[in-house]
Scaffold this motif. Structure first.
Motif, PDB file in Angstrom:
ATOM      1  N   THR A   1     -10.843 -21.162  30.531  1.00 50.12           N
ATOM      2  CA  THR A   1     -11.465 -22.021  31.549  1.00 50.12           C
ATOM      3  C   THR A   1     -12.720 -21.346  32.088  1.00 50.12           C
ATOM      4  O   THR A   1     -13.775 -21.984  32.232  1.00 50.12           O
ATOM      5  CB  THR A   1     -10.456 -22.282  32.692  1.00 50.12           C
ATOM      6  OG1 THR A   1      -9.252 -22.807  32.127  1.00 50.12           O
ATOM      7  CG2 THR A   1     -11.013 -23.240  33.718  1.00 50.12           C
TER       8      THR A   1
ATOM      9  N   ASP B   1     -14.824 -25.846  22.666  1.00 52.32           N
ATOM     10  CA  ASP B   1     -13.595 -25.408  23.307  1.00 52.32           C
ATOM     11  C   ASP B   1     -12.669 -24.996  22.164  1.00 52.32           C
ATOM     12  O   ASP B   1     -11.961 -25.819  21.583  1.00 52.32           O
ATOM     13  CB  ASP B   1     -12.987 -26.522  24.157  1.00 52.32           C
ATOM     14  CG  ASP B   1     -11.670 -26.094  24.805  1.00 52.32           C
ATOM     15  OD1 ASP B   1     -11.109 -25.058  24.393  1.00 52.32           O
ATOM     16  OD2 ASP B   1     -11.206 -26.804  25.721  1.00 52.32           O
TER      17      ASP B   1
ATOM     18  N   GLN C   1      -7.751 -22.845  21.116  1.00 54.52           N
ATOM     19  CA  GLN C   1      -6.605 -22.720  20.197  1.00 54.52           C
ATOM     20  C   GLN C   1      -7.030 -22.203  18.827  1.00 54.52           C
ATOM     21  O   GLN C   1      -6.257 -22.290  17.881  1.00 54.52           O
ATOM     22  CB  GLN C   1      -5.952 -24.110  20.043  1.00 54.52           C
ATOM     23  CG  GLN C   1      -5.622 -24.770  21.370  1.00 54.52           C
ATOM     24  CD  GLN C   1      -5.124 -26.210  21.224  1.00 54.52           C
ATOM     25  OE1 GLN C   1      -5.020 -26.736  20.125  1.00 54.52           O
ATOM     26  NE2 GLN C   1      -4.819 -26.848  22.350  1.00 54.52           N
TER      27      GLN C   1
ATOM     28  N   SER D   1      -8.962 -18.884  24.269  1.00 55.36           N
ATOM     29  CA  SER D   1      -7.949 -18.552  25.280  1.00 55.36           C
ATOM     30  C   SER D   1      -6.950 -17.543  24.732  1.00 55.36           C
ATOM     31  O   SER D   1      -6.536 -17.630  23.573  1.00 55.36           O
ATOM     32  CB  SER D   1      -7.194 -19.814  25.696  1.00 55.36           C
ATOM     33  OG  SER D   1      -6.145 -19.466  26.586  1.00 55.36           O
TER      34      SER D   1
ATOM     35  N   LYS E   1      -0.922 -19.100  23.432  1.00 56.48           N
ATOM     36  CA  LYS E   1      -1.827 -19.113  22.287  1.00 56.48           C
ATOM     37  C   LYS E   1      -1.382 -18.084  21.227  1.00 56.48           C
ATOM     38  O   LYS E   1      -0.506 -17.268  21.477  1.00 56.48           O
ATOM     39  CB  LYS E   1      -3.260 -18.826  22.763  1.00 56.48           C
ATOM     40  CG  LYS E   1      -3.746 -19.790  23.858  1.00 56.48           C
ATOM     41  CD  LYS E   1      -3.703 -21.264  23.466  1.00 56.48           C
ATOM     42  CE  LYS E   1      -4.618 -22.166  24.253  1.00 56.48           C
ATOM     43  NZ  LYS E   1      -4.092 -22.751  25.505  1.00 56.48           N
TER      44      LYS E   1
END
Ligand SMILES: *Cc1c(COP(=O)(O)O)cnc(C)c1O
Length: 378
Positions: free
Chosen positions: A59, A155, A158, A179, A184
């Protein structure tokens, strides 16, 4: 009663405390110490990017990307609706508006062909989300971005070790955010990484991450004092977090190999559901080299999915649904243009994820496969 199988169990390699103790012993506890540098250097080398910066979360890496993209109030970003809130919140915090794009019929990832129709003179960024570590068609998206002068923020939360035509995801757009949350593939509890793919933005990225100061350049000996040079915040993790992450990075290939084995066993074990038209299995386009982040099924409707989750729970297996499409969220529903996004709704209602984690033993996975097949009468 057989033991119940959780949806996820974060894996620890066993070396985490060794490296945390090393950080403690050195009394270097704040960010950007030797273990942070080791993690950064690893990703810069392996993914061949000008700069890889550890952050406190994906984030936060996306918040950095929003600042780096010079988002101004009134700008627009295009993002999928079937994603996590963090794909878009960082841009809203900068004053942007979001226009949501639907998912693909054959995959929960964004419908690349529907993106260009959403471009307006105010559009600044396309937020690309590679769902389950399965690449979006980056050729289409990069072409739209180039044609309209847009930035591309991946993004890639993953996407560790996942590829598009052999290229690591997160390295193709302007910025890539990863992340290391405990759900993850590799994790340090909470943590993230920002890849800066344009060398001209490296220094500004360092500044934004260090509260708007040029402290990073100061520590490299490039300036003789540091001060306030831009906006920014505190996006760097403590050394103990980087230490924990290093223990995972060291074992990256082994962790990935295990996940791929489990993913393929699911795919083979459940293939007949797709063959008989009873459920959809994950579709992997030819251009995508996925990373076994998730294994999911797409069922007929919400009622069937609810019944399936109950069936699995009775057998001691935690199967879980995933995103609730953002265009229908309480926060957004009255802000949008009311456009229907039927595929995002379909995955909201029909997608279910099966347990997939490093220490899931084959016997446990066989139980899950058999329980799944038994729901369909096999
Ligand atoms: C996990 C995830 C995030 C958030 O990651 P954090 O590190 O928890 O901030 C953002 N986007 C997607 C697609 C994710 O899967």
């Amino acid at each position: 009663m057989t033991e119940s199988i959780p949806f996820n169990r974060p894996y620890l390699t066993g070396n985490e405390m060794k490296w945390v103790q090393e950080a403690w012993a050195a009394r270097k506890l704040s960010g950007d110490g030797p273990l942070t540098r080791r993690c950064s250097a690893f990703f810069e080398e392996r993914y061949r990017v000008p700069r890889a910066l550890l952050t406190t979360s994906c984030t936060d890496a996306l918040e950095m990307a929003a600042i780096l993209s010079r988002i101004q109030p009134g700008d627009e970003v295009i993002a999928p609706s079937y994603t996590f809130v963090s794909s878009v919140n960082p841009f809203l915090l900068r004053g942007a508006k979001v226009r949501f794009v639907d998912s693909r019929p054959d995959h929960p990832g964004m419908d690349e062909a529907a993106v260009e129709a959403l471009v307006t003179p105010r559009t600044k960024v396309i937020v690309v989300v590679h769902y389950a570590g399965v690449a979006c068609d980056m050729d289409i998206l990069m072409r739209v971005a180039q044609k309209h002068g847009l930035k591309v923020v991946e993004d890639a939360a993953q996407c560790i070790e996942a590829h598009y035509m052999g290229r690591q995801l997160g390295t193709i757009g302007d910025f890539g955010a990863f992340s290391f949350h405990e759900t993850k593939n590799i994790q340090c509890g909470e943590g993230g990484l920002l890849l800066v793919n344009d060398p001209a933005e490296s220094v500004r990225a360092e500044i934004i991450r260090e509260k708007g100061t040029n402290r990073t350049a100061f520590f490299r000996g490039e300036v003789d004092k540091y001060g306030w040079v831009d906006i920014g915040s505190s996006f760097l993790p403590a050394e103990s977090i980087a230490a924990m992450l290093w223990a995972q990075v060291e074992c990256l290939e082994r962790i990935q190999a295990r996940r791929m084995i489990l993913w393929r066993r699911y795919h083979e074990g459940l293939a007949k559901l797709a063959g008989e038209g009873l459920a959809c299995l994950p579709g992997i386009p030819d251009y995508a080299g996925h990373n076994a982040h998730l294994f999911y099924l797409v069922l007929r409707d919400l009622a069937q999915r609810t019944e399936f989750i109950e069936h699995m729970k009775r057998l001691g297996i935690m199967a879980v649904f995933h995103y609730q499409s953002l265009h229908k969220s309480r926060f957004f529903e009255n802000q949008g243009d009311g456009q229907a996004l039927p595929m995002a709704d379909r995955y909201t209602d029909c997608l279910v994820r099966l347990p997939l984690f490093h220490e899931l033993p084959e016997e446990g996975q066989d139980r899950i496969i058999n329980a799944t097949l038994s729901y369909f009468g096999f």
